[in-house]
Design a protein around this motif. Structure first.
Motif, short mmCIF file in Angstrom:
data_model
loop_
_atom_site.label_atom_id
_atom_site.label_comp_id
_atom_site.label_asym_id
_atom_site.label_seq_id
_atom_site.Cartn_x
_atom_site.Cartn_y
_atom_site.Cartn_z
N GLY A 195 -59.14 -28.20 45.46
CA GLY A 195 -58.36 -28.81 46.41
C GLY A 195 -57.90 -30.03 45.85
O GLY A 195 -58.32 -30.81 44.86
N CYS A 196 -57.15 -30.76 46.52
CA CYS A 196 -56.43 -32.00 46.34
C CYS A 196 -57.55 -33.06 46.61
O CYS A 196 -57.60 -33.91 45.70
CB CYS A 196 -55.17 -32.31 46.96
SG CYS A 196 -55.56 -32.63 48.92
N GLY A 197 -58.36 -32.80 47.48
CA GLY A 197 -59.56 -34.08 47.77
C GLY A 197 -58.94 -34.95 48.54
O GLY A 197 -59.77 -35.94 48.71
N ARG A 198 -57.70 -34.96 49.11
CA ARG A 198 -57.31 -36.02 49.82
C ARG A 198 -56.69 -35.67 51.38
O ARG A 198 -56.56 -36.57 51.97
CB ARG A 198 -56.10 -36.77 49.00
CG ARG A 198 -54.99 -36.01 48.61
CD ARG A 198 -54.17 -36.58 47.39
NE ARG A 198 -53.48 -37.77 47.76
CZ ARG A 198 -52.74 -38.47 46.92
NH1 ARG A 198 -52.67 -38.12 45.61
NH2 ARG A 198 -52.03 -39.36 47.18
N CYS A 199 -56.47 -34.34 51.49
CA CYS A 199 -55.86 -33.85 52.62
C CYS A 199 -57.18 -33.96 53.60
O CYS A 199 -58.25 -33.63 53.15
CB CYS A 199 -54.99 -32.81 52.63
SG CYS A 199 -56.29 -31.08 52.30
N GLU A 200 -56.86 -33.62 55.00
CA GLU A 200 -57.81 -33.53 55.88
C GLU A 200 -58.64 -32.34 55.66
O GLU A 200 -60.06 -32.40 55.97
CB GLU A 200 -57.42 -33.98 57.33
CG GLU A 200 -56.21 -32.80 57.63
CD GLU A 200 -55.04 -33.53 57.73
OE1 GLU A 200 -54.23 -33.39 58.57
OE2 GLU A 200 -54.82 -34.24 56.74
N ASN A 201 -58.13 -31.34 55.16
CA ASN A 201 -58.71 -29.94 55.01
C ASN A 201 -59.88 -30.06 53.89
O ASN A 201 -60.94 -29.54 53.95
CB ASN A 201 -57.84 -28.76 54.74
CG ASN A 201 -57.21 -28.12 56.07
OD1 ASN A 201 -57.51 -28.69 57.27
ND2 ASN A 201 -56.51 -27.11 55.86
N LEU A 259 -53.94 -28.46 52.24
CA LEU A 259 -52.81 -28.90 52.74
C LEU A 259 -51.74 -29.13 51.60
O LEU A 259 -50.43 -29.05 51.80
CB LEU A 259 -52.63 -29.77 53.68
CG LEU A 259 -53.66 -29.37 54.86
CD1 LEU A 259 -53.52 -30.48 55.95
CD2 LEU A 259 -53.20 -28.02 55.82
N ASN A 260 -52.15 -29.29 50.53
CA ASN A 260 -51.16 -29.80 49.25
C ASN A 260 -51.24 -28.80 48.45
O ASN A 260 -51.01 -28.85 47.06
CB ASN A 260 -51.55 -31.04 48.66
CG ASN A 260 -51.47 -32.20 49.63
OD1 ASN A 260 -50.03 -32.44 50.15
ND2 ASN A 260 -52.20 -33.11 49.76
N TYR A 261 -51.58 -27.36 48.74
CA TYR A 261 -51.46 -26.14 47.96
C TYR A 261 -50.35 -26.25 47.01
O TYR A 261 -49.06 -26.35 47.26
CB TYR A 261 -51.65 -24.88 48.68
CG TYR A 261 -51.59 -23.65 47.79
CD1 TYR A 261 -52.95 -23.42 47.36
CD2 TYR A 261 -50.52 -23.16 47.23
CE1 TYR A 261 -53.00 -22.11 46.54
CE2 TYR A 261 -50.72 -21.83 46.45
CZ TYR A 261 -52.00 -21.33 46.20
OH TYR A 261 -52.04 -20.24 45.09
N GLY A 262 -50.46 -25.99 45.64
CA GLY A 262 -49.40 -26.04 44.59
C GLY A 262 -48.89 -27.38 44.28
O GLY A 262 -48.13 -27.30 43.46
N ARG A 263 -49.55 -28.44 44.89
CA ARG A 263 -48.91 -29.84 44.59
C ARG A 263 -49.84 -30.41 43.43
O ARG A 263 -50.72 -31.14 43.55
CB ARG A 263 -48.97 -30.78 45.69
CG ARG A 263 -47.95 -30.24 46.80
CD ARG A 263 -46.67 -30.80 46.46
NE ARG A 263 -46.44 -32.21 46.22
CZ ARG A 263 -46.30 -33.06 47.20
NH1 ARG A 263 -46.38 -32.84 48.36
NH2 ARG A 263 -46.17 -34.22 46.94
N LEU A 264 -49.41 -30.34 42.39
CA LEU A 264 -49.81 -30.71 41.24
C LEU A 264 -50.13 -32.41 40.88
O LEU A 264 -51.11 -32.88 40.51
CB LEU A 264 -49.60 -30.59 39.67
CG LEU A 264 -49.64 -28.79 39.18
CD1 LEU A 264 -48.82 -28.48 37.95
CD2 LEU A 264 -51.11 -28.54 39.52
#
Length: 358
Positions: free
Chosen positions: A98-104, A114-119
């Motif tokens: 995961g991104c480690g920064r979104c609420e999920n 919530l930032n799926y696919g956002r490198l």
């Protein structure tokens, strides 16, 4: 320990729908927080088939993309800041970082990032949104890499993703499964993994429902208390109710992915019970949701192998409480990927989990 790392490697690349080619491409370099792994084994998953045939949202471009998300191997280089692993470590991965920064992600639901696919935001899903393991080398972030216990082979270690998905489904259903009766619909790799994980965690009765007698037989080997072949049993729901004293099961795991299996799942749960949808559905599903509401049945879903369940799967394997061997049926070299895929898709020779060795 040092490894000589070449400039080029063999890798499978997806050039278009159903167009997979073995090519040479540059060996990737690990960035900050990443390890470079010499891949020893990569399993074929149903998601790979969908990627090959139809593509996937957020995947890299055709002509560049190497898929594969169930892989294991040896760390041969580490990126900046990495001290969790060292060169020579045997490791397995889970696909989702995961991104480690979104609420999920902050809530621990990183497979629903919530930032799926956002490198640019830090998300990556190996073999789905970034290159994966059908190659001689692959990189992955340390957040989603685990050391393999000494008594587990590389081929067996690729099973942790499948077992991790099963454990995540049990986890999501309420976790504490000891003494419960469960129904598992669909004796594929995930369904059979739910069976043996539930057995390891103390489920009292495990009822496995399917259409293929060879897989139901394997289910009995892995811990199913009862099996029901819907091709031979004219009223599978009646049989389930009879086995549960008319109440239904505390938990039902739907691993087949059809309208009929969905309907059977909700009817098999007892009042106040839980149904976990583990499979993907090829078509829209029609079902009697009034029954769900009137009987206060909880419908839950899982995606992937969240909540560190790959690590839990490795532990259960190392303890001898779950076993990859009955499910890992075939292995092929990377050069024979198309044969491996044929075995997997068409279930040749009883194929279930098929592994490719670069």
């Amino acid at each position: 320990m040092e490894f000589t790392i070449p400039e080029k490697m063999k890798a499978l690349v997806l050039f278009g729908p159903n167009d997979v080619r073995l090519v040479e491409k540059p060996v990737p370099k690990p960035g900050p927080g990443e390890v470079l792994v010499r891949v020893a084994a990569c399993g074929i998953c149903g998601t790979d088939v969908k990627i090959i045939t139809k593509g996937m949202p957020k995947m890299p471009p055709y002509g560049e993309f190497t898929f594969g998300h169930e892989w294991a191997g040896t760390v041969v280089a580490v990126g900046e800041t990495v001290d969790e692993f060292k060169v020579g470590d045997r490791v397995a991965i889970e696909a989702h970082k995961g991104c480690g920064r979104c609420e999920n992600c902050i809530d621990g639901k990183y497979t629903a990032c919530l930032n799926y696919g956002r490198l640019d935001k830090g998300h990556r899903a190996a073999g789905m949104t970034v290159d994966g393991g059908f190659a001689e080398y692959a990189v992955h972030h340390v957040n989603s890499v685990y050391k393999i216990p000494d008594n587990i082979s590389f081929n067996e270690a690729t099973y942790v993703t499948t077992a991790g998905c099963a454990l995540y489904a049990i986890d999501k259903s309420g976790g504490y499964i000891a003494g419960d009766t469960i129904v598992v619909i669909g004796p594929g790799p995930i369904g059979l993994s739910v069976v043996q994980c539930a057995k390891a965690l103390g489920a009292e009765k495990i009822i496995l429902v399917g259409t293929r007698e060879d897989r139901l037989n394997k289910g009995r080997l892995l811990g199913a208390t009862y099996t029901i072949n819907v091709r031979e049993e004219p009223a599978p729901l009646d049989k389930i109710l009879a086995l549960t004293n008319g109440k239904g099961a505390e938990r039902v795991f739907e691993c087949a992915g059809t309208s009929d299996s969905f309907e059977l799942a909700i009817k098999s749960a007892k009042k106040g019970g839980v149904v976990v949808l583990v499979s993907f559905y090829k078509e829209p599903v029609t079902a009697n949701l009034d029954y769900v509401v009137l009987n206060q049945i909880s419908l839950l879903t899982v995606r992937g192998e969240g909540n560190r369940n790959c690590q839990r799967a490795l532990s259960l394997m190392a303890q001898g409480k779950i076993d990859a061997k009955p499910i890992m049926t075939h292995a092929f070299p990377l050069e024979e990927f198309h044969t491996a895929l044929d075995y997997f898709v068409n279930r040749k020779d009883g194929a279930m989990k098929v592994v490719v060795n670069p």
